[in-house]
Write a protein that holds these residues in place. Structure first.
Motif, PDB file in Angstrom:
ATOM      1  N   ILE A 259      60.876  36.990  35.210  1.00 49.60           N
ATOM      2  CA  ILE A 259      60.044  35.832  35.536  1.00 49.60           C
ATOM      3  C   ILE A 259      59.036  36.181  36.623  1.00 49.60           C
ATOM      4  O   ILE A 259      57.908  35.669  36.625  1.00 49.60           O
ATOM      5  CB  ILE A 259      60.920  34.641  35.961  1.00 49.60           C
ATOM      6  N   LEU A 260      59.390  37.056  37.552  1.00 57.54           N
ATOM      7  CA  LEU A 260      58.443  37.496  38.573  1.00 57.54           C
ATOM      8  C   LEU A 260      57.226  38.148  37.929  1.00 57.54           C
ATOM      9  O   LEU A 260      56.082  37.894  38.335  1.00 57.54           O
ATOM     10  CB  LEU A 260      59.126  38.468  39.532  1.00 57.54           C
ATOM     11  N   VAL A 261      57.457  38.980  36.925  1.00 59.93           N
ATOM     12  CA  VAL A 261      56.345  39.626  36.226  1.00 59.93           C
ATOM     13  C   VAL A 261      55.535  38.595  35.438  1.00 59.93           C
ATOM     14  O   VAL A 261      54.296  38.591  35.471  1.00 59.93           O
ATOM     15  CB  VAL A 261      56.870  40.733  35.289  1.00 59.93           C
ATOM     16  N   ALA A 262      56.241  37.687  34.742  1.00 61.49           N
ATOM     17  CA  ALA A 262      55.541  36.691  33.929  1.00 61.49           C
ATOM     18  C   ALA A 262      54.738  35.717  34.780  1.00 61.49           C
ATOM     19  O   ALA A 262      53.682  35.223  34.348  1.00 61.49           O
ATOM     20  CB  ALA A 262      56.551  35.930  33.072  1.00 61.49           C
ATOM     21  N   ALA A 263      55.209  35.416  35.996  1.00 65.20           N
ATOM     22  CA  ALA A 263      54.544  34.445  36.854  1.00 65.20           C
ATOM     23  C   ALA A 263      53.426  35.051  37.693  1.00 65.20           C
ATOM     24  O   ALA A 263      52.691  34.314  38.366  1.00 65.20           O
ATOM     25  CB  ALA A 263      55.571  33.776  37.775  1.00 65.20           C
ATOM     26  N   ALA A 264      53.281  36.375  37.668  1.00 66.10           N
ATOM     27  CA  ALA A 264      52.269  37.024  38.506  1.00 66.10           C
ATOM     28  C   ALA A 264      50.851  36.516  38.257  1.00 66.10           C
ATOM     29  O   ALA A 264      50.082  36.326  39.215  1.00 66.10           O
ATOM     30  CB  ALA A 264      52.343  38.536  38.323  1.00 66.10           C
ATOM     31  N   PRO A 265      50.424  36.267  36.996  1.00 64.89           N
ATOM     32  CA  PRO A 265      49.054  35.771  36.788  1.00 64.89           C
ATOM     33  C   PRO A 265      48.785  34.401  37.406  1.00 64.89           C
ATOM     34  O   PRO A 265      47.618  34.004  37.512  1.00 64.89           O
ATOM     35  CB  PRO A 265      48.954  35.709  35.251  1.00 64.89           C
ATOM     36  N   LEU A 266      49.829  33.682  37.800  1.00 72.45           N
ATOM     37  CA  LEU A 266      49.622  32.376  38.433  1.00 72.45           C
ATOM     38  C   LEU A 266      49.190  32.510  39.888  1.00 72.45           C
ATOM     39  O   LEU A 266      48.662  31.545  40.466  1.00 72.45           O
ATOM     40  CB  LEU A 266      50.910  31.552  38.366  1.00 72.45           C
ATOM     41  N   VAL A 267      49.402  33.660  40.495  1.00 73.02           N
ATOM     42  CA  VAL A 267      49.087  33.829  41.917  1.00 73.02           C
ATOM     43  C   VAL A 267      47.598  33.622  42.196  1.00 73.02           C
ATOM     44  O   VAL A 267      47.235  32.910  43.144  1.00 73.02           O
ATOM     45  CB  VAL A 267      49.574  35.212  42.410  1.00 73.02           C
ATOM     46  N   PRO A 268      46.668  34.211  41.397  1.00 72.98           N
ATOM     47  CA  PRO A 268      45.248  33.926  41.656  1.00 72.98           C
ATOM     48  C   PRO A 268      44.911  32.444  41.564  1.00 72.98           C
ATOM     49  O   PRO A 268      44.068  31.950  42.329  1.00 72.98           O
ATOM     50  CB  PRO A 268      44.531  34.734  40.570  1.00 72.98           C
ATOM     51  N   ASP A 271      46.098  30.893  44.760  1.00 70.02           N
ATOM     52  CA  ASP A 271      45.222  31.279  45.863  1.00 70.02           C
ATOM     53  C   ASP A 271      43.906  30.508  45.823  1.00 70.02           C
ATOM     54  O   ASP A 271      43.316  30.198  46.864  1.00 70.02           O
ATOM     55  CB  ASP A 271      44.941  32.785  45.812  1.00 70.02           C
ATOM     56  N   ASN A 272      43.431  30.203  44.625  1.00 73.30           N
ATOM     57  CA  ASN A 272      42.193  29.447  44.490  1.00 73.30           C
ATOM     58  C   ASN A 272      42.395  27.977  44.847  1.00 73.30           C
ATOM     59  O   ASN A 272      41.483  27.310  45.353  1.00 73.30           O
ATOM     60  CB  ASN A 272      41.674  29.565  43.063  1.00 73.30           C
ATOM     61  N   THR A 273      43.617  27.449  44.598  1.00 73.01           N
ATOM     62  CA  THR A 273      43.913  26.052  44.907  1.00 73.01           C
ATOM     63  C   THR A 273      44.265  25.857  46.369  1.00 73.01           C
ATOM     64  O   THR A 273      43.809  24.912  47.022  1.00 73.01           O
ATOM     65  CB  THR A 273      45.074  25.562  44.020  1.00 73.01           C
ATOM     66  N   PHE A 274      45.091  26.763  46.890  1.00 74.57           N
ATOM     67  CA  PHE A 274      45.502  26.692  48.301  1.00 74.57           C
ATOM     68  C   PHE A 274      44.816  27.846  49.038  1.00 74.57           C
ATOM     69  O   PHE A 274      45.275  28.992  48.965  1.00 74.57           O
ATOM     70  CB  PHE A 274      47.021  26.807  48.425  1.00 74.57           C
TER      71      PHE A 274
END
Length: 793
Positions: A259-268, A271-274
């Motif tokens: 899940i850490l790998v799958a969720a990685a694309p959510l980080v940008p 970062d754009n929201t917060f």
């Protein structure tokens, strides 16, 4: 006055602690040291990183000549090698491979993810997590072993303490706590509040070394987690929720990493929201009033708080060790039936499970009955009886063995010879055995199915609550001790059914002999497990279970307990031959105790496919035939090729794993959960005795041989003590006259034992551990040496 600040790069702390955990695994968790693998991973990561950094610098400088990064100086190695060293250590701690080229590929993919898969200056994926996931998916030659770290209070304390030091220095404690508290809270809700498991079941889950290392050394990576604290917490909580759901309800393993790998694309997106500043590896005074570490110390590291935290940790560790589960046995009238040992065959093919249970019941067959929890309502076609001989075949072929070699007399140059001797008798049964059988009454108990299979009458029961099932069993002639619902309730809440078997006397009379044939059941379920907690009620003290497992892909391992290979290929004294069974019993007990008891011991693992003609080295019995494998449930071993059936055309690979589990209520708070791995390395427990040469040793080579024999016998006695915990004086030594009549008394085992007694004993492992702890405390102390004043000249 001149102020000089000394604040070491926090990445060095992470490297140090990762190295500490690797040493802990090798020294105390009894991992097999694989130095070529570690060198390949670390060396590969550093070389690939250096090349990638050279390419990046060359492109940035827009020059045709390579712009090599510096190896020394400031920043030097830290600019290209320190972060990737952390990723390399993560691979060493978590990833397993069969081949070194697969390890090299993992190192390459880890570096590539760091330099290529980037967005706005940040690498998208956690490098080590990406390298692990990509290698497993691409090669099918790698795997994770979540059970290798065990579930101990000492490890729990170490990871919690050292992990907190690391994440506070990189100001990411919120990420670790967000994930760990959410995951632990959901586990408590599911295991204790919903299913009714006792507290020790829950403590065993949260003290998993793999879970704790992920929480403090992977998800907390500051370069791949969101920049804003609130975003990090939301991100960590989301990963925890999804990972928990997949592990608890879909029975998937290693879900946090995936899940850490799958969720990685959510980080940008986060970062754009917060909006917040990106993390940078830079020197910053960790004691500055504006830093997170300063605030953490101010609020959480006061003297009273430290004492309170220490008390909480101590209570948690004591609870984890002391909580024991009260099982029960079921019998008719006042009889008590207790089991000590068991044998079971497990076959796993996708979600298809086939379980064959050996039956060693002794007594009047009409008094026999057996209760086994099963995940689904079985059809009649899912149940059958099999020939008892397959257990003997599997045991004889895979059991620990003794190998004999014969020295040549250097003065006579006689022909070399060797023989093999197998020992260690097979084990027996351990299910929940009951006596009596009666008609169904309501009490919330439903008879889901009723069959006659071979000599057995079979019922499939379901119940709404443990008290109803307990009442039903009591009213139908079963004696249930007080508190039995503590055992039954979690299985009932897990929606498990109860497979109840008794002997049909009329059908039994049609069969020769007085033995009962093994029962085999098959079912579709993602759960790959053995429910041992119910069976613990039928034995006093420790119980032994031999698991013969067959899969397509490789070995099986326990996911919630460490799977440890027994010492093998060791040279032992000649007198071990007199009683190999006693030797191995002492060896297993000593190794089991030294490993912390909560372990599964590997005794044999091999490719026993019909197409593979070398299934052991050496062999002491006939290999299982295709007929034996098919009867055990390995139906793919005999499938004929069909152009329209893709599954049937796959190579008929069959991997055989033999695990020996000695368990009790204190050491095994949970059932046994397994996973298939890609591990195809052959293994067998074998021990070597070497007979001395016979004849006269009056030549120079003969005198040299006697000197070597004296040293060898000392080494054999030391190895005997290491393996069994017993010295020469604990064994009955019977020397063969013919072999030893020309061996001087100074070269005997008695003389070797006397020489060992005069040698001062040492404990290298304790010494190494002590040096490691001193070094650890010294490095931690570096963080306090800040703002040191020096006089100006």
């Amino acid at each position: 006055m001149m102020q000089r600040s000394f604040a070491p790069d926090p990445r060095w702390f992470q490297v140090l602690f990762q190295a500490f955990f690797l040493a802990y695994g090798l020294l105390f968790l009894r991992w097999s040291p694989d130095w070529p693998y570690y060198i390949t991973i670390i060396g590969g990561c550093l070389v690939f990183s250096y090349i990638a950094e050279t390419i990046r610098r060359t492109r940035s400088a827009r020059t045709k000549h390579p712009n090599f990064p510096p190896l020394t100086g400031n920043p030097g190695f830290k600019s290209w090698g320190l972060s990737i060293l952390i990723s390399a250590m993560g691979l060493c701690l978590l990833l397993k491979t069969n081949h070194l080229y697969t390890a090299l590929l993992a190192a390459f993919l880890t570096v590539i993810s760091k330099y290529i898969l980037r967005f706005k200056g940040k690498h998208v994926f956690n490098p080590s997590a990406f390298g692990i996931a990509a290698t497993i998916l691409v090669t099918k030659d790698a795997w994770l072993s979540p059970g290798q770290w065990g579930n101990g209070a000492v490890l729990f304390f170490l990871v919690l303490t050292l992990g907190t030091i690391v994440v506070t220095r990189v100001q990411k404690l919120d990420t670790s706590l967000g994930f760990l508290l959410t995951f632990a809270g959901l586990l408590y809700w599911r295991q204790v509040l919903t299913l009714g498991w006792p507290q020790d079941y829950f403590f065993h889950s949260i003290s998993s070394g793999s879970l704790l290392l992920f929480s403090f050394f992977m998800i907390s990576d500051p370069k791949t987690s969101p920049n804003h604290p609130l975003a990090r917490i939301l991100w960590a909580v989301g990963i925890a929720v999804i990972a928990f759901y997949l592990s608890a309800f879909k029975w998937l393993n290693n879900t946090p990493v995936w899940i850490l790998v799958a969720a990685a694309p959510l980080v940008p997106l986060l970062d754009n929201t917060f909006r917040a500043n990106s993390f940078e590896w830079q020197r910053k005074d960790p004691h500055h009033p504006g830093t997170f570490l300063f605030k953490f110390k101010q609020h959480f590291m006061r003297t009273k708080t430290r004492k309170l935290a220490a008390m909480v940790l101590m209570i948690a560790m004591i609870s984890n060790e002391a909580m024991a589960f009260c099982g029960f046995y079921v019998s008719k009238a006042d009889g008590t039936l207790k089991n000590k040992t068991s044998q079971v065959i497990l076959v796993r093919d996708g979600d298809r499970n086939t379980v064959t249970m050996y039956n060693d019941f002794q007594g009047d067959p009409k008094d026999f009955a057996m209760v086994v929890p099963v995940p689904v309502v079985l059809k009649k076609s899912d149940i059958r009886v099999v020939d008892q001989s397959i257990f003997n075949t599997f045991n004889e072929y895979s059991k620990p063995r003794l190998v004999e070699y014969f020295d040549q007399n250097p003065c006579e140059m006689r022909a070399y010879d060797y023989r093999l001797q197998g020992a260690v008798p097979g084990m027996s049964l351990n299910e929940s055995v009951v006596v009596g059988f009666g008609s169904s009454k309501k009490r919330g108990v439903t008879i889901e199915a009723k069959y006659l299979v071979g000599e057995y009458d079979i019922l499939i029961l379901s119940a709404k609550e443990s008290s109803g099932l307990q009442t039903w069993l009591t009213e139908n002639g079963y004696k249930i001790p007080t508190g039995a619902n503590e055992v039954l309730e979690p299985y009932i809440r897990s929606n498990l059914k109860f497979f109840v078997v008794k002997v049909n006397e009329e059908e039994k009379k049609k069969l020769p002999g007085n033995f009962l044939r093994p029962i085999q059941i098959s079912f579709e379920s993602p759960k790959f497990m053995l429910p041992i907690r119910l069976g613990m009620a039928n034995a006093d003290g420790d119980q032994d279970m031999i698991v013969y497992a067959f899969t397509r892909t490789g070995r099986i391992e326990c996911t919630n307990y460490p799977t440890i290979s027994l010492p093998t290929g060791k040279n032992v004294p000649l007198f071990v031959q007199n009683n190999f069974g006693s030797f191995y019993s002492n060896l297993f007990q000593h190794q089991w105790f030294g490993a912390g008891k909560s372990v599964a011991m590997l005794e044999y693992a091999w490719d026993v496919s019909p197409s593979n003609y070398v299934k052991c080295d050496p062999c002491i019995a006939s290999a299982p035939s295709t007929r034996d494998l098919v009867q055990a449930g390995v139906d793919w071993a005999s499938r004929r090729k069909d152009p329209d059936d893709e599954d049937a055309n796959r190579p008929a690979k069959v991997y055989f794993t033999r695990l020996h589990v000695r368990y009790n209520r204190q050491a095994f708070p949970q059932d046994l959960f397994f996973e298939e791995t890609a591990n195809t390395t052959n293994f067998q427990s074998r021990y070597i005795i070497t007979h001395p040469a016979t004849g006269y040793f009056n030549c120079e080579a003969g005198k040299k041989y006697l000197d070597e024999l004296k040293v060898r016998r000392r080494d054999e006695l030391k190895m005997l003590t290491y393996l069994t915990g017993k010295t020469y004086d604990d064994w009955d030594v019977v020397a063969k006259t013919e072999e030893n009549k020309n061996i001087p008394a100074a070269d005997s085992y008695a003389a070797a034992a006397q020489a060992i007694r005069k040698t001062p004993a040492g404990n290298g492992r304790v010494l190494i551990a002590g040096i490691g702890i001193i070094g650890l405390l010294s490095v931690i102390g570096l963080g306090r040496r800040t703002h040191r004043s020096t006089p100006t000249s």
